[in-house]
Scaffold this active site. Sequence first.
Site, PDB file in Angstrom:
ATOM      1  CD  GLU A 250      -2.397  -1.644   2.421  1.00 56.05           C
ATOM      2  OE1 GLU A 250      -1.496  -2.111   3.149  1.00 56.05           O
ATOM      3  OE2 GLU A 250      -3.592  -1.653   2.714  1.00 56.05           O
TER       4      GLU A 250
ATOM      5  CB  CYS B 229       2.521   7.271   3.533  1.00 55.24           C
ATOM      6  SG  CYS B 229       3.020   6.032   4.734  1.00 55.24           S
TER       7      CYS B 229
ATOM      8  CB  CYS C 275       6.376  -5.223   9.252  1.00 53.09           C
ATOM      9  SG  CYS C 275       7.719  -4.522  10.247  1.00 53.09           S
TER      10      CYS C 275
ATOM     11  CB  CYS D 251       4.792  -2.799  16.700  1.00 55.66           C
ATOM     12  SG  CYS D 251       6.478  -2.373  16.253  1.00 55.66           S
TER      13      CYS D 251
ATOM     14  CB  CYS E 142       1.672  -2.022  13.969  1.00 52.64           C
ATOM     15  SG  CYS E 142       1.922  -1.849  12.197  1.00 52.64           S
TER      16      CYS E 142
ATOM     17  CB  CYS F 192       0.097   5.857  11.504  1.00 51.53           C
ATOM     18  SG  CYS F 192       0.696   7.431  10.994  1.00 51.53           S
TER      19      CYS F 192
HETATM   20  N1  SAH Z   1       8.180   0.500  10.571  1.00 45.11           N
HETATM   21  C1  SAH Z   1       8.436   1.869  10.783  1.00 45.11           C
HETATM   22  C2  SAH Z   1       7.654   2.770   9.853  1.00 45.11           C
HETATM   23  C3  SAH Z   1       6.221   2.391   9.580  1.00 45.11           C
HETATM   24  S1  SAH Z   1       5.072   2.599  10.884  1.00 45.11           S
HETATM   25  C4  SAH Z   1       8.201   2.253  12.222  1.00 45.11           C
HETATM   26  O1  SAH Z   1       7.614   1.469  12.947  1.00 45.11           O
HETATM   27  O2  SAH Z   1       8.634   3.330  12.615  1.00 45.11           O
HETATM   28  C5  SAH Z   1       4.847   4.359  10.924  1.00 45.11           C
HETATM   29  C6  SAH Z   1       4.407   4.899  12.273  1.00 45.11           C
HETATM   30  O3  SAH Z   1       3.087   4.427  12.589  1.00 45.11           O
HETATM   31  C7  SAH Z   1       5.307   4.461  13.428  1.00 45.11           C
HETATM   32  O4  SAH Z   1       5.648   5.558  14.220  1.00 45.11           O
HETATM   33  C8  SAH Z   1       4.425   3.511  14.202  1.00 45.11           C
HETATM   34  O5  SAH Z   1       4.769   3.496  15.569  1.00 45.11           O
HETATM   35  C9  SAH Z   1       3.054   4.085  13.955  1.00 45.11           C
HETATM   36  N2  SAH Z   1       1.934   3.158  14.164  1.00 45.11           N
HETATM   37  C10 SAH Z   1       1.923   1.821  14.003  1.00 45.11           C
HETATM   38  N3  SAH Z   1       0.697   1.332  14.269  1.00 45.11           N
HETATM   39  C11 SAH Z   1      -0.080   2.375  14.605  1.00 45.11           C
HETATM   40  C12 SAH Z   1      -1.469   2.519  14.934  1.00 45.11           C
HETATM   41  N4  SAH Z   1      -2.284   1.478  14.962  1.00 45.11           N
HETATM   42  N5  SAH Z   1      -1.936   3.753  15.209  1.00 45.11           N
HETATM   43  C13 SAH Z   1      -1.119   4.830  15.147  1.00 45.11           C
HETATM   44  N6  SAH Z   1       0.174   4.762  14.796  1.00 45.11           N
HETATM   45  C14 SAH Z   1       0.704   3.549  14.535  1.00 45.11           C
HETATM   46 FE1  SF4 Z   2       6.600  -2.924  11.493  1.00 43.99          FE
HETATM   47 FE2  SF4 Z   2       4.297  -1.798  12.180  1.00 43.99          FE
HETATM   48 FE3  SF4 Z   2       6.224  -2.060  13.987  1.00 43.99          FE
HETATM   49 FE4  SF4 Z   2       6.522  -0.290  11.990  1.00 43.99          FE
HETATM   50  S1  SF4 Z   2       4.985  -0.217  13.599  1.00 43.99           S
HETATM   51  S2  SF4 Z   2       8.049  -1.764  12.722  1.00 43.99           S
HETATM   52  S3  SF4 Z   2       5.456  -1.386  10.322  1.00 43.99           S
HETATM   53  S4  SF4 Z   2       5.154  -3.751  12.967  1.00 43.99           S
END
Ligand code: SAH
Ligand code: SF4
Length: 378
Positions: free
Chosen positions: A95, A129, A136, A140, A143, A364
Amino acid sequence: MRAAAQEILGLDIQELTGLLKEWGEPRYRAKQLFEAVYKQRVTSLDEITVFPKPLRDQLKEKHLQVSGARVEKKFLSSDGTIRYLIGFADGQSVETVWMPEGDDGEAGDGSEAGEEETAARRRPRATICVSSQVGCAVNCKFCMTALLGLKRNLSAGEIVAQITSVLNDHNVDLKERRINLVFMGQGEPFNNYDNFIKAVRLLVKGVGIAESRMTASTSGIVPKIYDLGKEEIRPKLAISLNASNDEERTKLIPINKKWDIAALVEAAKAFPLRKRENITFEYVLLEGENDSIENAKEVIDIVNSFGERASRVKLNLIAWNAGPEIAFHTPEDSRVHAFQKAIRDAGIPAFIRRPRGRDIYAACGQLKRIVTIEPATV
Ligand code: SAH
Ligand code: SF4
């Protein structure tokens, strides 16, 4: 059997020069091809009109192609954001998100504040973006991309193709429109570092997007923060802090066991900042988990541990974007504002990122290739 097509998008000028030299073509042809593919963003070999037809035919005979990426689907949000599903030759897809008028991620950034009031500044802006991997592996807990697992890395060409596809879809003339890029889509860019940084170089030298308009976000792959600092051409750095102490951070982001907050701070302190450049800490606010005033105080301590460098750190607060299968809660606006105020009262710039495209799973952390949604598709 038909030979598999070789993708031109993703090759740098040296690689193109080598390729054309093999066929006895002069050097300037490589430059023309580079310009056509990246600057003009051609989508087929026939569009490379600076090449004589026999040479174009030769490219075809050798099974070269310009871009195998296709826009498979588009989802339009009520706020104007568009989520693209972009597919590749092997059937995988990622995406890419188009946010007209920016994503507010750049708000308060020093590089903006110090900028002259030039014509360029007044150009209408948009933020793209971009994804760096399919899925990934970092896992996390908040996410949605994590739920995909890691399918595979994207090549440099596939990263660039997302941007050229979206720019072409909007007929963007980069002289007239100010485009920001954030590497914040699917994937952890620093777990696909070589392809990510090659894509950055191609985007700067080829497509023509300034590195000062690019931000890469990492969950904290510490050795690559040091590597990025050594790059001549590189985006700005954002670090997903997301918790105010190690216990909480390890729960949310398992790699914190390997690289804890102290290691992150050390790497961020050593990161060579350019004039007017800041380091951004992103902080996803999860109700009842990491959004208390106590948490804010711990974040302030983390920023203050930067010493003299503390003045170059800013915070981007992101209220959690909800998604199926994840059991967190989005804090009320009043809680988000109270957290922001606590940070600001300590003299640290803190901005609340406006959620974009939540209704189409484009915000995000919502990128999980969801296609079964009600809102309008375009
Ligand atoms: N993998 C990288 C970049 C992609 S995620 C990273 O984790 O930094 C981009 C941003 O979205 C990151 O700051 C992450 O912490 C945030 N993010 C992930 N899941 C989210 C969610 N459900 N709601 C809001 N922000 C989120
Ligand atoms: Fe991967 Fe989502 Fe964690 Fe970013 S926030 S490192 S995309 S699992």
